[in-house]
Design an enzyme around this catalytic site. Structure first.
Site, PDB file in Angstrom:
ATOM      1  N   ASP A 223       0.906  -1.249   0.025  1.00  0.00           N
ATOM      2  CA  ASP A 223       0.030  -0.141   0.100  1.00  0.00           C
ATOM      3  C   ASP A 223       0.846   1.196  -0.059  1.00  0.00           C
ATOM      4  OD1 ASP A 223      -2.586   1.578  -0.019  1.00  0.00           O
ATOM      5  OD2 ASP A 223      -3.391   0.091   1.555  1.00  0.00           O
ATOM      6  N   ASP A 281     -10.428   2.961  -3.159  1.00  0.00           N
ATOM      7  CA  ASP A 281     -11.020   1.833  -2.561  1.00  0.00           C
ATOM      8  C   ASP A 281     -12.828   1.863  -3.298  1.00  0.00           C
ATOM      9  OD1 ASP A 281      -8.637   1.711  -1.175  1.00  0.00           O
ATOM     10  OD2 ASP A 281      -9.568   1.730   0.578  1.00  0.00           O
TER      11      ASP A 281
HETATM   12  C1  GLA Z   1      -6.084   0.999   1.805  1.00  0.00           C
HETATM   13  C2  GLA Z   1      -6.187   0.223   0.325  1.00  0.00           C
HETATM   14  C3  GLA Z   1      -7.361  -0.954   0.923  1.00  0.00           C
HETATM   15  C4  GLA Z   1      -6.924  -1.476   2.031  1.00  0.00           C
HETATM   16  C5  GLA Z   1      -6.782  -0.614   3.234  1.00  0.00           C
HETATM   17  C6  GLA Z   1      -6.226  -1.307   4.635  1.00  0.00           C
HETATM   18  O1  GLA Z   1      -7.322   2.009   2.023  1.00  0.00           O
HETATM   19  O2  GLA Z   1      -6.636   0.744  -0.595  1.00  0.00           O
HETATM   20  O3  GLA Z   1      -7.546  -1.804  -0.187  1.00  0.00           O
HETATM   21  O4  GLA Z   1      -5.912  -2.243   1.809  1.00  0.00           O
HETATM   22  O5  GLA Z   1      -5.688   0.554   2.964  1.00  0.00           O
HETATM   23  O6  GLA Z   1      -5.981  -0.431   5.721  1.00  0.00           O
END
Ligand code: GLA
Length: 456
Positions: A223, A281
């Site tokens: 990430d 997301d």
């Molecule tokens: C980000 C990513 C998500 C998830 C969260 C976890 O928002 O885009 O897919 O992995 O972090 O904290």
């Protein structure tokens, strides 16, 4: 594809049928754990030929062992029979640097469990993937997302799992997952902290990659929270982790997650990533502004030129059985997560079918993100449709191209191996539409042989 009520495919009846990846990537000389995905009435009798020394196949069709040390391609003959019939097919084992030669299929913990992920939950999801027949349709990754971590690293700087929620460590979960022939994914971040505030990987790439390999990790989602915005920095940080994984002695798929903000489709493949998020997301809505399925698909559709075998655009996980219940996908909060802005109710069955059609046509990774142990018949009808999955897993690996530009109506065409073309028409507007598709627009004969992928 039409939106008639979907029929449900039974993975445990009928003659044998091969699904999932027909080209399987692996680094030379590393461990292979791969389920050859075959549905059909049990018992199945396996006869596998062409396996190199060091690899075996068990009576559930799981390839195990250590791959040959030299790069190249090995054709494995797969003959499977049962009371109803027999198949004789080939699966290619491709030894090289490309690991995900078709889009990865599996499950990820984040959308439904969020910060509450535990070893028990993850192992239960692996069991459910086998029990529901998902493994026999080609799903193989069980991915642990954020919050598997202990409060800090060990004195030796090594990463450590939370001793309460993962009491026997990640390796015990990996062992369980591997015993079932599945693969384990893990999560970290290219900064000192992950998005959820756990320790990240920055400056610890080597030791982390070595530890993940020793634990038996098969995929890493990396990430980009708490990291600087510049593209050059992202390239440097993702490059460092990718190199560390490549020299870890294990085949670990690398998944870049910086939400498309630095155009990773232009650089992540060169770093050795197998897929990269192209969007923020996903939330459990079809069209709440740019946030849901429609908004993410709109972005991802335009990136078709960048996808191909070994490198895929990722518009985020599937929302099939989530129904607005997900810890993170069901609720929209303010950036510091103090206030709830909106509770999503989930997407309708027709919208889920459209979602699956689009992700399949876009050759996107198919990562379910609900409680697999409580999939409904409808969820399984969506997740286990052999034709929809075959379009996604087609070895040619072309992401469907958009044809024409009628507002609210997306027509995609995806060339498939053997000369066929998959065509989808998705009405993403609020009003019913009548669509006429002219086959000549896709270079096809006036009246080609047509099958509806949603009809079994
Ligand atoms: C980000 C990513 C998500 C998830 C969260 C976890 O928002 O885009 O897919 O992995 O972090 O904290």
């Amino acid at each position: 594809m039409v939106n008639s009520p979907p029929a449900r495919f039974d993975p445990f009846s009928g003659p044998p049928r091969l699904h999932g990846a027909r080209r399987v990537g692996c680094r030379p000389g590393t461990e292979v754990i791969h389920p050859i995905a075959v549905s059909g009435e049990r018992p199945l009798t396996w006869q596998v030929t062409g396996l190199p020394a060091g690899l075996t196949v068990d009576d559930e069709g799981i390839i195990r062992g250590i791959a040959p040390a030299d790069p190249g391609s090995i054709a494995i003959g797969v003959r499977v029979s049962n009371e109803r019939g027999e198949i004789d097919e080939t699966v290619e084992l491709c030894l090289g640097d490309q690991l995900a030669l078709t889009p990865p299929m599996g499950w990820n913990s984040w959308n439904v469990y969020g910060t509450d992920v535990t070893a028990t939950v993850v192992m239960a999801m692996a069991d459910a993937m086998v029990e529901t027949g998902m493994r026999d349709l080609g799903y193989s990754y069980i991915n642990i997302d954020d919050h598997w971590h202990a409060e800090g690293r060990g004195d030796d700087r090594r990463p450590r799992a939370n001793p309460v929620t993962f009491p026997d460590g990640i390796e015990a979960v990996a062992e369980h997952v591997h015993r079932l022939g599945l693969k384990l994914g893990l999560y970290s971040d290219a900064a000192p902290l992950t998005c959820g505030g756990c320790f990240g990987g920055l400056g610890h790439e080597e030791i982390d990659a070595q530890t993940y390999a020793a634990w038996g990790v098969d995929l890493l989602k990396y990430d980009y929270c708490h990291a600087p915005p510049q593209r050059a920095v992202a390239i440097e940080r993702y490059g460092a982790m990718s190199r560390a994984l490549a020299s870890s002695g294990r085949s670990i798929v690398f998944s870049v997650c910086e939400w498309g903000m630095r155009r990773p489709w232009r650089w992540a493949e060169d770093l050795g990533a197998s897929y990269w998020r192209t969007t923020p997301d996903i939330f459990d809505t079809f069209s709440w502004g740019p946030l849901g399925v429609r908004g993410l698909a709109r972005v991802n559709i335009g990136l078709d030129a960048h996808a191909g075998p070994g490198h895929w655009n990722d518009p985020d996980m599937l929302l099939v059985g989530n129904r607005g219940q997900g810890q993170s996908t069901g609720v929209l909060r303010t950036p510091k997560k103090k206030r709830t802005i909106w509770h999503f109710r989930g997407i309708s069955e027709t919208q889920i079918q459209t979602h699956l059609s689009l992700w399949s046509m876009m050759a996107a990774p198919l990562l379910a993100s609900h409680d697999l142990a409580h999939s409904t018949e409808f969820d399984l009808a969506m997740l286990l449709n052999p034709e929809i999955l075959a379009i996604n897993q087609d070895p040619l690996g072309v992401q469907g191209h958009k044809h024409g530009s009628r507002p609210g109506l997306w027509i995609l065409a995806k060339p498939l191996t053997g000369g066929a073309t998959a065509v989808s028409a998705s009405n993403v507007s609020r009003v019913p539409r009548k669509v006429t598709v002219r086959f000549s627009d896709f270079g096809m004969a006036a009246a080609p042989q047509v099958t509806d992928a949603w009809t079994l």
